[in-house]
Design a protein around this motif. Structure first.
Motif, PDB file in Angstrom:
ATOM      1  N   ARG A 274       0.840  -1.200   0.000  1.00 49.23           N
ATOM      2  CA  ARG A 274       0.000   0.000   0.000  1.00 49.23           C
ATOM      3  C   ARG A 274       0.873   1.246   0.000  1.00 49.23           C
ATOM      4  O   ARG A 274       1.882   1.312   0.706  1.00 49.23           O
ATOM      5  CB  ARG A 274      -0.914   0.019   1.226  1.00 49.23           C
ATOM      6  CG  ARG A 274      -1.935  -1.113   1.263  1.00 49.23           C
ATOM      7  CD  ARG A 274      -2.851  -0.970   2.453  1.00 49.23           C
ATOM      8  NE  ARG A 274      -3.556   0.312   2.474  1.00 49.23           N
ATOM      9  CZ  ARG A 274      -4.403   0.679   3.423  1.00 49.23           C
ATOM     10  NH1 ARG A 274      -4.636  -0.141   4.454  1.00 49.23           N
ATOM     11  NH2 ARG A 274      -5.019   1.835   3.374  1.00 49.23           N
ATOM     12  N   SER A 275       0.481   2.233  -0.777  1.00 50.96           N
ATOM     13  CA  SER A 275       1.222   3.498  -0.820  1.00 50.96           C
ATOM     14  C   SER A 275       0.719   4.411   0.285  1.00 50.96           C
ATOM     15  O   SER A 275      -0.406   4.908   0.223  1.00 50.96           O
ATOM     16  CB  SER A 275       1.042   4.173  -2.188  1.00 50.96           C
ATOM     17  OG  SER A 275       1.697   3.435  -3.191  1.00 50.96           O
ATOM     18  N   GLU A 276       1.572   4.616   1.280  1.00 49.85           N
ATOM     19  CA  GLU A 276       1.199   5.429   2.428  1.00 49.85           C
ATOM     20  C   GLU A 276       1.838   6.810   2.310  1.00 49.85           C
ATOM     21  O   GLU A 276       3.048   6.927   2.059  1.00 49.85           O
ATOM     22  CB  GLU A 276       1.659   4.761   3.731  1.00 49.85           C
ATOM     23  CG  GLU A 276       1.039   3.406   3.997  1.00 49.85           C
ATOM     24  CD  GLU A 276      -0.429   3.493   4.380  1.00 49.85           C
ATOM     25  OE1 GLU A 276      -0.892   4.610   4.726  1.00 49.85           O
ATOM     26  OE2 GLU A 276      -1.118   2.458   4.335  1.00 49.85           O
ATOM     27  N   PRO A 277       1.065   7.880   2.476  1.00 47.52           N
ATOM     28  CA  PRO A 277       1.621   9.232   2.352  1.00 47.52           C
ATOM     29  C   PRO A 277       2.587   9.556   3.488  1.00 47.52           C
ATOM     30  O   PRO A 277       2.385   9.158   4.638  1.00 47.52           O
ATOM     31  CB  PRO A 277       0.388  10.132   2.398  1.00 47.52           C
ATOM     32  CG  PRO A 277      -0.659   9.336   3.093  1.00 47.52           C
ATOM     33  CD  PRO A 277      -0.391   7.900   2.751  1.00 47.52           C
ATOM     34  N   ALA A 278       3.652  10.296   3.135  1.00 45.42           N
ATOM     35  CA  ALA A 278       4.665  10.712   4.115  1.00 45.42           C
ATOM     36  C   ALA A 278       5.115  12.119   3.786  1.00 45.42           C
ATOM     37  O   ALA A 278       5.009  12.573   2.642  1.00 45.42           O
ATOM     38  CB  ALA A 278       5.847   9.744   4.099  1.00 45.42           C
ATOM     39  N   VAL A 279       5.637  12.804   4.790  1.00 45.07           N
ATOM     40  CA  VAL A 279       6.110  14.174   4.600  1.00 45.07           C
ATOM     41  C   VAL A 279       7.458  14.336   5.287  1.00 45.07           C
ATOM     42  O   VAL A 279       7.673  13.823   6.393  1.00 45.07           O
ATOM     43  CB  VAL A 279       5.084  15.201   5.146  1.00 45.07           C
ATOM     44  CG1 VAL A 279       4.832  15.002   6.636  1.00 45.07           C
ATOM     45  CG2 VAL A 279       5.535  16.631   4.848  1.00 45.07           C
ATOM     46  N   VAL A 280       8.381  15.019   4.637  1.00 48.42           N
ATOM     47  CA  VAL A 280       9.693  15.300   5.212  1.00 48.42           C
ATOM     48  C   VAL A 280       9.536  16.348   6.307  1.00 48.42           C
ATOM     49  O   VAL A 280       8.830  17.350   6.135  1.00 48.42           O
ATOM     50  CB  VAL A 280      10.670  15.792   4.129  1.00 48.42           C
ATOM     51  CG1 VAL A 280      12.017  16.193   4.747  1.00 48.42           C
ATOM     52  CG2 VAL A 280      10.866  14.716   3.067  1.00 48.42           C
ATOM     53  N   VAL A 281      10.190  16.110   7.448  1.00 51.21           N
ATOM     54  CA  VAL A 281      10.098  17.034   8.589  1.00 51.21           C
ATOM     55  C   VAL A 281      11.507  17.365   9.092  1.00 51.21           C
ATOM     56  O   VAL A 281      12.457  16.618   8.849  1.00 51.21           O
ATOM     57  CB  VAL A 281       9.263  16.426   9.738  1.00 51.21           C
ATOM     58  CG1 VAL A 281       7.827  16.178   9.293  1.00 51.21           C
ATOM     59  CG2 VAL A 281       9.905  15.136  10.250  1.00 51.21           C
ATOM     60  N   PRO A 282      11.651  18.489   9.800  1.00 49.04           N
ATOM     61  CA  PRO A 282      12.962  18.813  10.379  1.00 49.04           C
ATOM     62  C   PRO A 282      13.371  17.761  11.411  1.00 49.04           C
ATOM     63  O   PRO A 282      12.528  17.133  12.061  1.00 49.04           O
ATOM     64  CB  PRO A 282      12.739  20.176  11.038  1.00 49.04           C
ATOM     65  CG  PRO A 282      11.507  20.733  10.388  1.00 49.04           C
ATOM     66  CD  PRO A 282      10.661  19.550  10.049  1.00 49.04           C
ATOM     67  N   THR A 283      14.658  17.594  11.589  1.00 47.06           N
ATOM     68  CA  THR A 283      15.181  16.684  12.596  1.00 47.06           C
ATOM     69  C   THR A 283      16.210  17.422  13.448  1.00 47.06           C
ATOM     70  O   THR A 283      16.773  18.429  13.011  1.00 47.06           O
ATOM     71  CB  THR A 283      15.845  15.459  11.938  1.00 47.06           C
ATOM     72  OG1 THR A 283      16.809  15.893  10.987  1.00 47.06           O
ATOM     73  CG2 THR A 283      14.798  14.575  11.266  1.00 47.06           C
ATOM     74  N   PRO A 284      16.466  16.938  14.665  1.00 46.18           N
ATOM     75  CA  PRO A 284      15.916  15.742  15.275  1.00 46.18           C
ATOM     76  C   PRO A 284      14.421  15.876  15.561  1.00 46.18           C
ATOM     77  O   PRO A 284      13.913  17.000  15.722  1.00 46.18           O
ATOM     78  CB  PRO A 284      16.719  15.579  16.559  1.00 46.18           C
ATOM     79  CG  PRO A 284      17.189  16.964  16.895  1.00 46.18           C
ATOM     80  CD  PRO A 284      17.440  17.608  15.568  1.00 46.18           C
ATOM     81  N   PHE A 285      13.755  14.749  15.607  1.00 51.17           N
ATOM     82  CA  PHE A 285      12.313  14.772  15.902  1.00 51.17           C
ATOM     83  C   PHE A 285      12.079  15.267  17.318  1.00 51.17           C
ATOM     84  O   PHE A 285      11.093  15.957  17.595  1.00 51.17           O
ATOM     85  CB  PHE A 285      11.737  13.364  15.749  1.00 51.17           C
ATOM     86  CG  PHE A 285      11.984  12.714  14.427  1.00 51.17           C
ATOM     87  CD1 PHE A 285      11.169  12.974  13.342  1.00 51.17           C
ATOM     88  CD2 PHE A 285      13.046  11.827  14.265  1.00 51.17           C
ATOM     89  CE1 PHE A 285      11.394  12.370  12.115  1.00 51.17           C
ATOM     90  CE2 PHE A 285      13.276  11.208  13.038  1.00 51.17           C
ATOM     91  CZ  PHE A 285      12.457  11.479  11.965  1.00 51.17           C
ATOM     92  N   TYR A 286      12.983  14.897  18.212  1.00 52.11           N
ATOM     93  CA  TYR A 286      12.866  15.251  19.630  1.00 52.11           C
ATOM     94  C   TYR A 286      14.150  15.908  20.105  1.00 52.11           C
ATOM     95  O   TYR A 286      15.249  15.433  19.801  1.00 52.11           O
ATOM     96  CB  TYR A 286      12.606  13.994  20.472  1.00 52.11           C
ATOM     97  CG  TYR A 286      12.769  14.218  21.968  1.00 52.11           C
ATOM     98  CD1 TYR A 286      11.731  14.736  22.728  1.00 52.11           C
ATOM     99  CD2 TYR A 286      13.977  13.926  22.604  1.00 52.11           C
ATOM    100  CE1 TYR A 286      11.880  14.960  24.094  1.00 52.11           C
ATOM    101  CE2 TYR A 286      14.133  14.144  23.971  1.00 52.11           C
ATOM    102  CZ  TYR A 286      13.085  14.663  24.703  1.00 52.11           C
ATOM    103  OH  TYR A 286      13.230  14.888  26.059  1.00 52.11           O
TER     104      TYR A 286
END
Length: 367
Positions: free
Chosen positions: A351-363
């Protein structure tokens, strides 16, 4: 690997008596969890957790030309270290990729301790010995002499202060001291693999249980819990700390791994320098980025990243982040898709699941 071949840390009995779930990891019989990965992860973020990381490898490098040697085989600038300080670095190939990532401890002038990944220890030692030929130094695998225990979390200092005369409050991040812990001579470093404040304690193998139970006892009033490899993995991923074999290996360069900060071109020649200078000048084709999936599915290592239906990259790490309550991961993507907000999809079980690039570190922990 048969049961008789698997290695055991000096804390194996303690883990089994505590009811830990044990798994084979990099040739070692290790605790993956005690009460559960979410409970252990949240304990480290809010109180403290105790990890057995005695499977890690340690290599002693001592001698008149030890600095010159380490400058040649690692990409960071070892000459910047003073005694009592630590450096994160990479053992690099001539292609600028990773033999391993490691910590370099400067104990005294011409005396260093390298801490390397468990599964890579035989390979790393062979690599180091090969490249040490012609240098005036002594290189020794001392892994069997050390246990390593990681005390991590916002209450780590409070817990450890009652067990050691070391001045923990004055210790800087990536520094270490040699002192006693519960009467045992140890190296105590302000380091960790969780994104939290904490300490890694190196002691004699024979004293492992003494240290383990002393720290657990001192930490009990502060909510300390033993934690396994599963929580260590989710914690390091929230903090975007690379895992060798997943996020970095001998096919990924220092620049592609978004670790340019450990590459000191100006220090002079080192293995991989020419390749990295060339790659920097020509520009990257891909780099390691963080992402969140927008549905409930969790991306895992090896899942394919897609754009307009075409494969463009690979997920290297992915998990549900217990503290952030999001599905997060790392992936190598083409430069055009690496800006935060860029969208792509991940093939998760067809299944093609949507994703988005985010800044890191996450935490990032509060300081």
């Amino acid at each position: 690997m048969t049961g008789s071949d698997i290695k055991k840390t000096p804390l194996n009995r303690a883990h089994r008596e505590a009811g830990a779930r044990m798994v084979a990891f990099s040739g070692w019989d290790m605790p993956v969890q005690y009460t559960g990965v979410i409970d252990e992860h949240l304990a480290v973020r809010t109180r403290a957790g105790l990890f057995d990381v005695s499977h890690m490898g340690e290599v002693s490098v001592v001698g008149r030309e030890s600095l010159d040697f380490l400058q040649h085989v690692t990409c960071n600038d070892v000459s910047r270290l003073s005694p009592g300080r630590i450096q994160y670095s990479g053992l690099t190939t001539p292609e600028g990729t990773f033999v391993d990532d490691l910590l370099v401890y400067k104990q005294r002038e011409d005396d260093y301790l390298l801490v390397i990944n468990a599964g890579n220890t035989p390979k790393d030692v062979e690599w180091l010995r090969y490249h040490a030929k012609g240098y005036d130094l002594r290189l020794e695998d001392v892994s069997d002499q050390w246990c390593q225990i990681a005390l991590q979390g916002p209450r780590a200092q409070t817990i450890l202060e009652g067990l050691t005369p070391a001045g923990l409050s004055s210790m800087k991040y990536y520094s270490f001291v040699q002192d006693t812990v519960s009467g045992v001579p140890c190296v105590v470093s302000r380091t960790g693999y969780t994104g939290e404040d904490g300490f890694e304690i190196y002691g004699p193998t024979a004293s492992a249980e003494t240290l383990w139970y002393a720290i657990l006892g001192a930490g009990a009033p502060h909510g300390l819990v033993p934690a396994g490899l599963a929580a260590r993995d989710t914690l390091r991923l929230e903090a975007k700390m690379a895992l060798y074999g997943n996020d970095i290996d001998d096919t990924t360069t220092v620049l592609e791994a978004d670790l340019a900060w450990i590459m000191k071109i100006e220090k002079g020649d080192f293995l991989g320098r020419d390749a990295l200078v060339r790659q920097k000048a020509e520009g990257l084709n891909r780099t390691l980025v963080g992402f969140e999936t927008e549905g409930r599915a969790i991306a895992r290592h090896g899942h394919k990243a897609l754009s307009d239906g075409k494969e463009v990259g690979t997920v290297t790490s992915g998990t549900f982040a217990p503290f952030l309550k999001k599905n997060i991961g790392l992936a190598y993507l083409p430069i055009a898709l690496t800006r935060p907000g860029s969208r792509f999809t991940i093939d998760i079980r067809g299944r093609s699941e949507p994703a988005v690039v985010v800044p890191t570190p996450f935490y990032t922990r509060a300081r």
